[in-house]
Design a protein around this motif. Structure first.
Motif, short mmCIF file in Angstrom:
data_model
loop_
_atom_site.label_atom_id
_atom_site.label_comp_id
_atom_site.label_asym_id
_atom_site.label_seq_id
_atom_site.Cartn_x
_atom_site.Cartn_y
_atom_site.Cartn_z
N GLY A 1 0.78 -1.23 0.00
CA GLY A 1 0.00 0.00 0.00
C GLY A 1 0.82 1.28 0.00
O GLY A 1 0.26 2.36 -0.22
N ALA A 2 2.13 1.19 0.22
CA ALA A 2 2.95 2.40 0.33
C ALA A 2 3.07 3.12 -1.01
O ALA A 2 2.86 4.34 -1.09
CB ALA A 2 4.33 2.06 0.87
N ARG A 3 3.41 2.38 -2.03
CA ARG A 3 3.54 3.00 -3.35
C ARG A 3 2.21 3.61 -3.80
O ARG A 3 2.18 4.71 -4.37
CB ARG A 3 4.03 1.97 -4.37
N GLU A 4 1.11 2.91 -3.53
CA GLU A 4 -0.20 3.40 -3.95
C GLU A 4 -0.55 4.71 -3.27
O GLU A 4 -1.08 5.64 -3.91
CB GLU A 4 -1.26 2.33 -3.67
N LEU A 5 -0.27 4.82 -1.97
CA LEU A 5 -0.56 6.07 -1.28
C LEU A 5 0.35 7.18 -1.76
O LEU A 5 -0.09 8.33 -1.94
CB LEU A 5 -0.41 5.89 0.23
N LEU A 6 1.61 6.87 -1.99
CA LEU A 6 2.54 7.87 -2.51
C LEU A 6 2.05 8.42 -3.84
O LEU A 6 2.01 9.65 -4.05
CB LEU A 6 3.93 7.25 -2.67
N LYS B 1 2.54 8.42 22.26
CA LYS B 1 2.83 9.74 22.82
C LYS B 1 1.71 10.67 22.41
O LYS B 1 1.13 10.52 21.33
CB LYS B 1 4.17 10.26 22.28
N ALA B 2 1.38 11.62 23.25
CA ALA B 2 0.32 12.57 22.94
C ALA B 2 0.61 13.26 21.61
O ALA B 2 1.71 13.75 21.38
CB ALA B 2 0.20 13.61 24.05
N GLY B 3 -0.39 13.27 20.75
CA GLY B 3 -0.26 13.92 19.45
C GLY B 3 0.36 13.07 18.37
O GLY B 3 0.46 13.50 17.22
N ARG B 4 0.80 11.86 18.71
CA ARG B 4 1.47 10.97 17.75
C ARG B 4 0.48 9.94 17.21
O ARG B 4 -0.11 9.18 17.99
CB ARG B 4 2.64 10.27 18.42
N SER B 5 0.31 9.89 15.92
CA SER B 5 -0.52 8.87 15.30
C SER B 5 0.31 7.63 15.02
O SER B 5 1.49 7.73 14.67
CB SER B 5 -1.14 9.39 13.99
N ARG B 6 -0.33 6.46 15.15
CA ARG B 6 0.37 5.20 14.88
C ARG B 6 -0.58 4.23 14.20
O ARG B 6 -1.72 4.04 14.64
CB ARG B 6 0.89 4.57 16.17
N LEU B 7 -0.11 3.60 13.15
CA LEU B 7 -0.87 2.58 12.43
C LEU B 7 0.05 1.41 12.14
O LEU B 7 1.28 1.56 12.05
CB LEU B 7 -1.44 3.14 11.13
N ALA B 8 -0.54 0.24 11.91
CA ALA B 8 0.24 -0.95 11.62
C ALA B 8 0.69 -1.00 10.17
O ALA B 8 1.69 -1.64 9.85
CB ALA B 8 -0.56 -2.20 11.96
N GLY B 9 -0.06 -0.36 9.26
CA GLY B 9 0.28 -0.43 7.85
C GLY B 9 -0.53 0.58 7.05
O GLY B 9 -1.29 1.38 7.60
N PHE B 10 -0.36 0.52 5.75
CA PHE B 10 -0.96 1.50 4.86
C PHE B 10 -2.39 1.15 4.45
O PHE B 10 -3.06 1.97 3.82
CB PHE B 10 -0.10 1.64 3.60
N GLU B 11 -2.85 -0.05 4.75
CA GLU B 11 -4.18 -0.44 4.35
C GLU B 11 -5.23 0.50 4.94
O GLU B 11 -5.24 0.76 6.14
CB GLU B 11 -4.47 -1.89 4.79
N GLY B 12 -6.11 1.03 4.10
CA GLY B 12 -7.15 1.94 4.55
C GLY B 12 -6.72 3.37 4.71
O GLY B 12 -7.54 4.25 4.99
N LEU B 13 -5.44 3.64 4.53
CA LEU B 13 -4.93 5.00 4.66
C LEU B 13 -5.03 5.70 3.30
O LEU B 13 -4.58 5.17 2.28
CB LEU B 13 -3.48 4.97 5.12
N ASP B 14 -5.65 6.88 3.28
CA ASP B 14 -5.82 7.60 2.02
C ASP B 14 -5.48 9.08 2.19
O ASP B 14 -5.13 9.53 3.29
CB ASP B 14 -7.24 7.42 1.46
N GLY C 1 -5.03 14.39 5.27
CA GLY C 1 -5.51 15.75 5.49
C GLY C 1 -6.01 15.95 6.91
O GLY C 1 -5.76 16.99 7.53
N ARG C 2 -6.71 14.95 7.43
CA ARG C 2 -7.23 15.07 8.80
C ARG C 2 -6.07 15.06 9.80
O ARG C 2 -6.12 15.78 10.81
CB ARG C 2 -8.22 13.93 9.08
N LEU C 3 -5.06 14.26 9.54
CA LEU C 3 -3.90 14.27 10.43
C LEU C 3 -3.20 15.62 10.40
O LEU C 3 -2.80 16.15 11.44
CB LEU C 3 -2.91 13.16 10.03
N ALA C 4 -3.06 16.20 9.21
CA ALA C 4 -2.43 17.51 9.10
C ALA C 4 -3.22 18.58 9.83
O ALA C 4 -2.65 19.55 10.34
CB ALA C 4 -2.29 17.89 7.63
N ALA C 5 -4.55 18.38 9.90
CA ALA C 5 -5.40 19.35 10.58
C ALA C 5 -5.44 19.15 12.10
O ALA C 5 -6.07 19.93 12.81
CB ALA C 5 -6.83 19.26 10.03
#
Length: 233
Positions: free
Chosen positions: A98-103, A201-214, A219-223
């Motif tokens: 999923g990394a290349r696809e999101l890039l 850590k407060a303010g730090r997002s963490r995910l296991a992988g790129f699946e479902g990430l778009d 944009g929501r993370l940046a906001a």
């Protein structure tokens, strides 16, 4: 009927780590380290290799020499490892699912992107052969900065080259030195650990992988949204 979710502006830029984040090259690094140390009569374990993940290469070279006892300088270690890694990666980069696809979705959406890696230019150039020309607006490598990760210089350099505010960027990382570098630069950080642990850590997002990430989620993370779907450890 639930009200429609208001549109979210895209990030000012998405800043990508390479090794362990976009591509699963850490096993290549550890294999190269193990072979090099064995050729020079030293010992090196998988755990030793994991301890180097995310470090500037010369720092890793210093640690490798100290722990293995081999008679090479850190610079000689780095040169030898890079030579092996370029051969492994050129034309056959092992992208994480999923990394290349999101890039490419970011590129298609017109979002500026940067590659921010502690690998040196020779290896980033070999990796870039697996992507269309111009995929990244800028590439910051470990041999281009005075202070490597966890110092903020690499991410501050990337944002400055793109002409964007680091606070409106999302940095995607897999290691604690990389996460610390991006956070110190003021970026919103998405940690996606693969071979090493990144604690919550407060303010730090963490995910296991790129699946479902778009792009919309970026944009929501940046906001300012935070998404943490990993165990609290």
């Amino acid at each position: 009927m639930s009200p429609a979710r208001p549109p979210v502006s895209p990030p000012a830029a998405v800043l990508w780590d390479m090794d362990g984040t976009l591509v699963d090259t850490e096993p290549y690094w550890i294999a190269a380290e193990t072979d090099l140390v064995a050729e020079h009569g030293g010992t090196w374990t998988h755990e030793d290799g994991l301890a180097l993940v995310g470090n500037p290469l010369l720092v890793s070279g210093e640690i490798l020499v100290r722990r293995s006892g081999i008679d090479l300088t850190p610079q000689q270690v780095v040169d030898a490892l890079l030579e092996r890694m370029v051969v492994r990666v050129r034309g056959d980069a092992p992208f994480r699912p999923g990394a290349r696809e999101l890039l490419m979705a970011c590129v298609d959406a017109g979002i500026p992107t940067a590659l921010v890696t502690m690998s040196w230019t020779s290896l980033s150039d070999a990796f870039l052969e697996s992507l269309p020309p111009g995929t990244f607006g800028t590439v910051v490598t470990g041999d281009q900065v005075e202070h490597g990760k966890p110092h903020p210089e690499p991410y501050l350099t990337a944002a400055a080259r793109l002409g964007v505010d680091p606070a409106r960027c999302v940095a995607i990382e897999d290691s604690l030195p990389g996460v610390a570098s991006a956070e110190a630069a003021g970026c919103r950080v998405l940690a996606m650990p693969l071979h090493v642990t990144v604690p919550p850590k407060a303010g730090r997002s963490r995910l296991a992988g790129f699946e479902g990430l778009d792009v919309a989620m970026l944009g929501r993370l940046a906001a300012g949204s935070v998404v943490d779907l990993l165990p609290a450890r």
